[in-house]
Design a protein around this motif. Structure first.
Motif, PDB file in Angstrom:
ATOM      1  N   SER A 102       0.738  -1.356  -0.207  1.00 32.57           N
ATOM      2  CA  SER A 102       0.174  -0.075  -0.028  1.00 32.57           C
ATOM      3  C   SER A 102       0.774   1.159   0.004  1.00 32.57           C
ATOM      4  CB  SER A 102      -1.033   0.053   1.229  1.00 32.57           C
ATOM      5  OG  SER A 102      -1.594   1.188   1.310  1.00 32.57           O
ATOM      6  N   LEU A 130       0.770   0.790  -4.271  1.00 34.39           N
ATOM      7  CA  LEU A 130      -0.801   1.338  -4.412  1.00 34.39           C
ATOM      8  C   LEU A 130      -1.188   2.701  -4.284  1.00 34.39           C
ATOM      9  CD1 LEU A 130      -2.449  -2.063  -2.816  1.00 34.39           C
ATOM     10  CD2 LEU A 130      -2.155  -1.533  -5.448  1.00 34.39           C
ATOM     11  N   SER A 131      -0.620   3.336  -3.313  1.00 32.38           N
ATOM     12  CA  SER A 131      -0.838   4.376  -2.862  1.00 32.38           C
ATOM     13  C   SER A 131      -0.760   5.438  -4.103  1.00 32.38           C
ATOM     14  CB  SER A 131      -0.463   5.069  -1.548  1.00 32.38           C
ATOM     15  OG  SER A 131       1.095   4.865  -1.488  1.00 32.38           O
ATOM     16  N   LEU A 188      -0.915   5.212  -7.206  1.00 34.83           N
ATOM     17  CA  LEU A 188      -1.808   4.804  -8.479  1.00 34.83           C
ATOM     18  C   LEU A 188      -3.192   5.703  -8.248  1.00 34.83           C
ATOM     19  CD1 LEU A 188      -1.203   0.991  -8.528  1.00 34.83           C
ATOM     20  CD2 LEU A 188       0.042   2.798  -9.618  1.00 34.83           C
ATOM     21  N   ASP A 189      -3.486   5.907  -9.613  1.00 37.80           N
ATOM     22  CA  ASP A 189      -4.930   6.675  -9.694  1.00 37.80           C
ATOM     23  C   ASP A 189      -6.045   5.224  -9.573  1.00 37.80           C
ATOM     24  OD1 ASP A 189      -5.164   5.233 -12.167  1.00 37.80           O
ATOM     25  OD2 ASP A 189      -4.664   7.041 -13.100  1.00 37.80           O
ATOM     26  N   GLU A 190      -7.284   5.617  -9.357  1.00 41.41           N
ATOM     27  CA  GLU A 190      -8.257   4.649  -9.135  1.00 41.41           C
ATOM     28  C   GLU A 190      -8.142   3.313  -9.988  1.00 41.41           C
ATOM     29  OE1 GLU A 190     -12.976   4.434  -8.876  1.00 41.41           O
ATOM     30  OE2 GLU A 190     -12.025   5.788  -7.548  1.00 41.41           O
ATOM     31  N   ASP A 198      -5.574   2.503 -12.145  1.00 38.96           N
ATOM     32  CA  ASP A 198      -4.455   1.676 -12.103  1.00 38.96           C
ATOM     33  C   ASP A 198      -4.456   0.882 -10.939  1.00 38.96           C
ATOM     34  OD1 ASP A 198      -3.579   3.009 -14.510  1.00 38.96           O
ATOM     35  OD2 ASP A 198      -1.975   4.367 -13.695  1.00 38.96           O
ATOM     36  N   GLU A 199      -4.995   1.459  -9.781  1.00 44.25           N
ATOM     37  CA  GLU A 199      -4.978   0.581  -8.575  1.00 44.25           C
ATOM     38  C   GLU A 199      -5.894  -0.551  -8.706  1.00 44.25           C
ATOM     39  OE1 GLU A 199      -6.064   1.067  -3.853  1.00 44.25           O
ATOM     40  OE2 GLU A 199      -6.108   2.943  -5.082  1.00 44.25           O
ATOM     41  N   THR A 200      -6.896  -0.661  -9.320  1.00 46.47           N
ATOM     42  CA  THR A 200      -7.826  -1.508  -9.786  1.00 46.47           C
ATOM     43  C   THR A 200      -7.092  -2.651 -10.575  1.00 46.47           C
ATOM     44  OG1 THR A 200      -9.738  -0.333  -9.453  1.00 46.47           O
ATOM     45  CG2 THR A 200     -10.094  -2.296 -10.604  1.00 46.47           C
ATOM     46  N   LYS A 215      -4.192  -4.342  -8.485  1.00 51.62           N
ATOM     47  CA  LYS A 215      -4.723  -5.143  -7.355  1.00 51.62           C
ATOM     48  C   LYS A 215      -5.065  -6.730  -7.834  1.00 51.62           C
ATOM     49  CE  LYS A 215      -6.284  -1.962  -3.754  1.00 51.62           C
ATOM     50  NZ  LYS A 215      -7.711  -1.455  -3.033  1.00 51.62           N
TER      51      LYS A 215
END
Length: 172
Positions: free
Chosen positions: A153, A157-158, A160-162, A164-166, A169
């Motif tokens: 995280s 992850l922190s 990344l934009d939404e 990219d994060e998806t 993950k």
């Protein structure tokens, strides 16, 4: 003669990097008007520059603040090497050497994730990639007793934009 390294040269304004032009030439000299002196580089002197944009400035938004360098300055470099990330085995060796107490299985898992992220980035599926520096930061946190999830995280992850994060993950 020594090596003069200009790290991230494209962060400098082109009119500033142009002061290197005279000493970038064979037998070049640099005039210092304030003292009326000519400086002649010693034999063996050379200039190296690093840059993520190849002197062309940033089109991707990844290297904000970089500037296109003057072709006359870039032409004074004898050659340009384009570098990629270390091969996975070399990156693994480096991480094991740097973090000898870390679980080699976890190192391999993170290297596999980095390969997936880098491939997705090169295909245009992600807007940011996973650098070796981020891998080192991940394992620094693991050595400081952060859990795997916390380190993921904090270091990956922190940033990344939404969207990219998806995607990342799902890779994890």
């Amino acid at each position: 003669g020594f090596v003069f390294l200009v790290d991230e040269i494209s962060f400098l304004p082109p009119n500033l990097t142009a002061i290197l032009n005279p000493i970038g030439e064979k037998n070049g000299k640099l005039y210092i008007p304030e003292t009326s002196e000519w400086i002649t580089p010693a034999p063996g002197f050379c200039i190296f520059a690093t840059d993520n944009t190849g002197g062309k400035g940033d089109r991707s938004g990844q290297y904000t603040g970089t500037e296109v360098q003057n072709t006359a300055t870039l032409d004074r470099f004898a050659f340009c090497l384009k570098m990629d990330y270390l091969p996975q085995e070399k990156e693994k060796e480096m991480l094991i050497k740097r973090f000898p107490n870390q679980d080699q299985f976890e190192i391999q898992k993170l290297l596999s994730l980095s390969k997936d992220i880098r491939n997705a980035f090169s295909r245009g599926e992600l807007s940011i990639t996973l650098s070796t520096r981020k891998l080192i930061k991940f394992f620094d946190q693991r050595e400081n007793n952060f859990t795997t999830q916390e380190a993921l995280s904090n270091t990956i992850l922190s940033w990344l934009d939404e969207d990219d994060e998806t995607l990342v993950k799902t890779m994890i």
